[in-house]
Design an enzyme around this catalytic site. Sequence first.
Site, PDB file in Angstrom:
ATOM      1  N   HIS A   5      -7.746   0.585   9.449  1.00  0.00           N
ATOM      2  CA  HIS A   5      -6.766   0.976   8.424  1.00  0.00           C
ATOM      3  C   HIS A   5      -6.982   2.474   8.177  1.00  0.00           C
ATOM      4  CE1 HIS A   5      -4.621   0.071   4.436  1.00  0.00           C
ATOM      5  NE2 HIS A   5      -5.049   1.319   4.282  1.00  0.00           N
ATOM      6  N   ASN A  43      -0.882   5.964   4.864  1.00  0.00           N
ATOM      7  CA  ASN A  43      -1.373   5.369   6.097  1.00  0.00           C
ATOM      8  C   ASN A  43      -0.631   5.985   7.265  1.00  0.00           C
ATOM      9  OD1 ASN A  43      -3.035   2.858   5.184  1.00  0.00           O
ATOM     10  ND2 ASN A  43      -1.197   2.846   3.913  1.00  0.00           N
ATOM     11  N   CYS A  84      -3.567   7.135  -2.093  1.00  0.00           N
ATOM     12  CA  CYS A  84      -4.557   6.405  -2.887  1.00  0.00           C
ATOM     13  C   CYS A  84      -4.654   7.068  -4.249  1.00  0.00           C
ATOM     14  CB  CYS A  84      -5.922   6.407  -2.202  1.00  0.00           C
ATOM     15  SG  CYS A  84      -7.193   5.599  -3.203  1.00  0.00           S
ATOM     16  N   ASP A 127       0.827  -1.207   0.000  1.00  0.00           N
ATOM     17  CA  ASP A 127       0.000   0.000   0.000  1.00  0.00           C
ATOM     18  C   ASP A 127       0.863   1.261   0.000  1.00  0.00           C
ATOM     19  OD1 ASP A 127      -2.370   1.357  -0.039  1.00  0.00           O
ATOM     20  OD2 ASP A 127      -2.805   1.132   2.090  1.00  0.00           O
ATOM     21  N   HIS A 151      -5.789   6.381   7.175  1.00  0.00           N
ATOM     22  CA  HIS A 151      -4.890   7.321   6.519  1.00  0.00           C
ATOM     23  C   HIS A 151      -4.874   8.620   7.327  1.00  0.00           C
ATOM     24  CE1 HIS A 151      -4.154   5.387   2.403  1.00  0.00           C
ATOM     25  NE2 HIS A 151      -4.757   4.486   3.148  1.00  0.00           N
TER      26      HIS A 151
END
Length: 286
Positions: free
Chosen positions: A206, A248, A239, A15, A208
């Site tokens: 999860h 993140n 993203c 990610d 950000h």
Amino acid sequence: MHADFVKVVEVGPRDGLQNEKILVPTGIKVALIDQLSDAGFVNIEAASFVSPKWVPQMADGAQVMAGIRRRPGTLYSALTPNMKGLEAALAAGVDEVVIFGAASEAFSQKNINCSIAESMARFAPVASAAKAHGLRLRASVSCALGCPYQGEVPVSAVAEVVRGMRELGCDEIDIADTIGVGTPEKVREVMRAASTEFPRAALSGHFHDTYGHALANVVASLEAGIRIFHSSVAGLGGCPYAEGATGNVATESLLRLLQDMGLETGIDLGKVVVAAQFVSEAVGKR
């Protein structure tokens, strides 16, 4: 799981790196994962078997998986959006496959070009084959706390997607604040709703850190009984479908918070800091 233990899933190698503009060499990815393994993570998101046309940064997933030193007791995960991806993941010897849907219809259309219902139907054969091969199955629910296209996402929509993922046989489900708009109050509400559809012990946060709320949202999740969190070494990530979304929450920041709260992770913070310095230099970031 012991009440004072928190599982931290390191998502930086996948990610985190997938949004870097420069192509990160395979050797750097392998070295990073090896450092994270050595730090004691029990779960590392290592690769993504998606079309290289869409995510060229992740085109070397098979080479990465072949190159890493596998630590006993660590799960090495990969994103597998379809059967082709699953077959590649099986060949690469991953321990866990990850499917990813969204709680927002607008985001689902932009991200994977189909409705939420259609995405569930697409994931069904992937989930079934993963379980048939004895792989652990994890699902990620994107935009669970807000969407860049439709704004507010109803809590009921999150619960519905969680229910669908449960019915596919998922072992763990991530509640993802893809664009970092979540607040502690909303996080508590969403986690409560999700836990009516899936065991709380197998739900993860999860978050950000777009607006600096990620750590506050971790604390809110802890208060709601969540004991699994995702983070990205050096705060890498973002993203591609959510303009302006930062990475993140940084693994180092999360570990420091959990340590200060007296919670155990089994992870060596000093080694994570070294890994963060390594990957920051490798991708040319402070």
